[in-house]
Design a protein around this motif. Structure first.
Motif, short mmCIF file in Angstrom:
data_model
loop_
_atom_site.label_atom_id
_atom_site.label_comp_id
_atom_site.label_asym_id
_atom_site.label_seq_id
_atom_site.Cartn_x
_atom_site.Cartn_y
_atom_site.Cartn_z
N GLU A 25 0.82 -1.21 0.00
CA GLU A 25 0.00 0.00 0.00
C GLU A 25 0.85 1.25 0.00
OE1 GLU A 25 -2.71 -0.23 3.24
OE2 GLU A 25 -3.73 -1.99 2.44
N ASP A 26 2.08 1.17 0.51
CA ASP A 26 2.96 2.32 0.58
C ASP A 26 3.74 2.55 -0.71
OD1 ASP A 26 2.16 2.88 3.13
OD2 ASP A 26 3.83 1.86 4.10
N LEU A 27 3.58 1.64 -1.68
CA LEU A 27 4.28 1.84 -2.94
C LEU A 27 3.90 3.21 -3.49
CD1 LEU A 27 3.86 -1.57 -4.78
CD2 LEU A 27 5.97 -0.60 -3.90
N PRO A 28 4.86 3.88 -4.09
CA PRO A 28 4.51 5.18 -4.66
C PRO A 28 3.42 5.03 -5.73
CG PRO A 28 6.88 4.88 -4.63
CD PRO A 28 6.26 3.57 -4.24
N TRP A 29 2.62 6.04 -5.81
CA TRP A 29 1.56 6.10 -6.80
C TRP A 29 2.00 7.09 -7.87
CZ3 TRP A 29 -3.04 3.30 -6.47
CH2 TRP A 29 -3.15 2.51 -5.31
N ALA A 30 1.52 6.90 -9.06
CA ALA A 30 1.91 7.74 -10.18
C ALA A 30 0.68 8.40 -10.79
CB ALA A 30 2.63 6.90 -11.24
N VAL A 31 0.86 9.65 -11.18
CA VAL A 31 -0.19 10.38 -11.90
C VAL A 31 0.19 10.35 -13.37
CG1 VAL A 31 -1.37 12.58 -12.22
CG2 VAL A 31 -0.61 11.88 -9.93
N GLY A 70 1.37 9.12 -26.01
CA GLY A 70 -0.01 9.04 -25.54
C GLY A 70 -0.17 9.21 -24.05
N LYS A 71 0.94 9.21 -23.31
CA LYS A 71 0.85 9.39 -21.86
C LYS A 71 2.22 9.72 -21.29
CE LYS A 71 1.75 4.57 -20.68
NZ LYS A 71 1.31 3.40 -19.96
N ALA A 72 2.20 10.25 -20.06
CA ALA A 72 3.43 10.52 -19.32
C ALA A 72 3.13 10.54 -17.84
CB ALA A 72 4.06 11.85 -19.74
N VAL A 73 4.06 10.02 -17.05
CA VAL A 73 3.95 10.11 -15.59
C VAL A 73 4.46 11.49 -15.20
CG1 VAL A 73 4.78 9.22 -13.39
CG2 VAL A 73 4.25 7.63 -15.25
N VAL A 74 3.59 12.28 -14.58
CA VAL A 74 3.95 13.66 -14.26
C VAL A 74 4.19 13.88 -12.77
CG1 VAL A 74 2.79 14.59 -16.28
CG2 VAL A 74 1.54 14.39 -14.13
N SER A 75 3.81 12.89 -11.96
CA SER A 75 3.96 13.04 -10.51
C SER A 75 3.99 11.66 -9.88
CB SER A 75 2.79 13.86 -9.96
OG SER A 75 2.81 13.90 -8.57
N ARG A 76 4.73 11.55 -8.78
CA ARG A 76 4.80 10.30 -8.01
C ARG A 76 4.74 10.64 -6.53
NH1 ARG A 76 8.37 9.27 -12.35
NH2 ARG A 76 8.00 7.24 -13.30
N LYS A 81 -1.42 12.36 -2.24
CA LYS A 81 -0.82 13.40 -3.07
C LYS A 81 -1.14 13.15 -4.53
CE LYS A 81 3.56 15.42 -4.53
NZ LYS A 81 3.13 15.48 -5.92
N ALA A 82 -1.04 11.89 -4.94
CA ALA A 82 -1.32 11.54 -6.33
C ALA A 82 -2.77 11.88 -6.69
CB ALA A 82 -1.03 10.07 -6.58
N GLU A 83 -3.69 11.58 -5.79
CA GLU A 83 -5.09 11.90 -6.06
C GLU A 83 -5.32 13.41 -6.14
OE1 GLU A 83 -7.19 9.72 -3.04
OE2 GLU A 83 -7.15 7.88 -4.22
N THR A 84 -4.63 14.15 -5.29
CA THR A 84 -4.73 15.62 -5.34
C THR A 84 -4.20 16.14 -6.66
OG1 THR A 84 -4.53 15.78 -2.94
CG2 THR A 84 -4.00 17.75 -4.21
N ASP A 85 -3.04 15.62 -7.08
CA ASP A 85 -2.45 16.05 -8.35
C ASP A 85 -3.36 15.68 -9.52
OD1 ASP A 85 -0.30 17.04 -6.94
OD2 ASP A 85 1.06 15.40 -7.47
N MET A 86 -3.96 14.49 -9.48
CA MET A 86 -4.86 14.08 -10.55
C MET A 86 -6.05 15.02 -10.64
SD MET A 86 -7.22 10.67 -10.95
CE MET A 86 -8.20 11.20 -9.55
N MET A 87 -6.63 15.35 -9.50
CA MET A 87 -7.78 16.26 -9.49
C MET A 87 -7.38 17.64 -10.01
SD MET A 87 -9.77 14.80 -6.09
CE MET A 87 -9.88 16.35 -5.37
N ALA A 88 -6.17 18.07 -9.70
CA ALA A 88 -5.70 19.35 -10.22
C ALA A 88 -5.57 19.30 -11.74
CB ALA A 88 -4.35 19.71 -9.59
N MET A 89 -5.06 18.19 -12.26
CA MET A 89 -4.96 18.06 -13.72
C MET A 89 -6.35 18.11 -14.35
SD MET A 89 -1.72 17.96 -14.44
CE MET A 89 -1.65 19.18 -13.12
N HIS A 90 -7.32 17.48 -13.71
CA HIS A 90 -8.70 17.54 -14.20
C HIS A 90 -9.21 18.98 -14.19
CE1 HIS A 90 -9.59 13.04 -13.09
NE2 HIS A 90 -8.71 13.17 -14.06
N SER A 91 -8.87 19.73 -13.14
CA SER A 91 -9.35 21.11 -13.06
C SER A 91 -8.76 21.98 -14.17
CB SER A 91 -9.05 21.72 -11.69
OG SER A 91 -7.67 22.01 -11.55
N PHE A 92 -7.60 21.59 -14.68
CA PHE A 92 -6.99 22.29 -15.82
C PHE A 92 -7.51 21.76 -17.16
CE2 PHE A 92 -3.63 23.35 -12.72
CZ PHE A 92 -3.42 24.68 -13.02
N GLY A 93 -8.37 20.74 -17.11
CA GLY A 93 -8.94 20.18 -18.33
C GLY A 93 -8.12 19.07 -18.95
#
Length: 104
Positions: A25-31, A70-76, A81-93
């Motif tokens: 569960e502690d493995l880093p998550w990626a956005v 087609g994709k890139a990991v932008v945050s780990r 934190k990953a969920e917050t970053d993902m939601m921020a990316m959504h807010s930018f469209g």
């Protein structure tokens, strides 16, 4: 073998299993940001610079990765934190998802 010995072995196995589950569960998550036909390359680069504070050069390299593959990991980091970053990316469209680092 006595029942108390078996009970002790079961407890040890349960503790080991619990430790492995906690570690996974502690493995880093990626956005992951995905390519889309709507946002311009300049805008995607701008988002990476303004939100993450990446240099123009690094933001552009991530943007090009999104555009060409087609994709890139932008945050780990931790899941929250990953969920917050993902939601921020959504807010930018931008289209983004959170994945375990091992699944990227």
């Amino acid at each position: 073998m006595s029942i108390s010995t078996l009970t002790e072995q079961i407890r040890e196995l349960e503790q080991e299993t619990s430790a492995v589950e906690e570690a996974s569960e502690d493995l880093p998550w990626a956005v992951v940001v995905w390519d889309d036909p709507i946002n311009t390359m300049d805008y995607v680069s701008y988002v990476f610079q303004s939100y993450f504070g990446y240099s123009a050069q690094y933001a552009e390299s991530l943007m090009l990765q999104v555009h060409t593959t087609g994709k890139a990991v932008v945050s780990r980091g931790p899941r929250e934190k990953a969920e917050t970053d993902m939601m921020a990316m959504h807010s930018f469209g931008l289209q983004a998802t959170v994945r375990k680092e091992s699944d990227v």
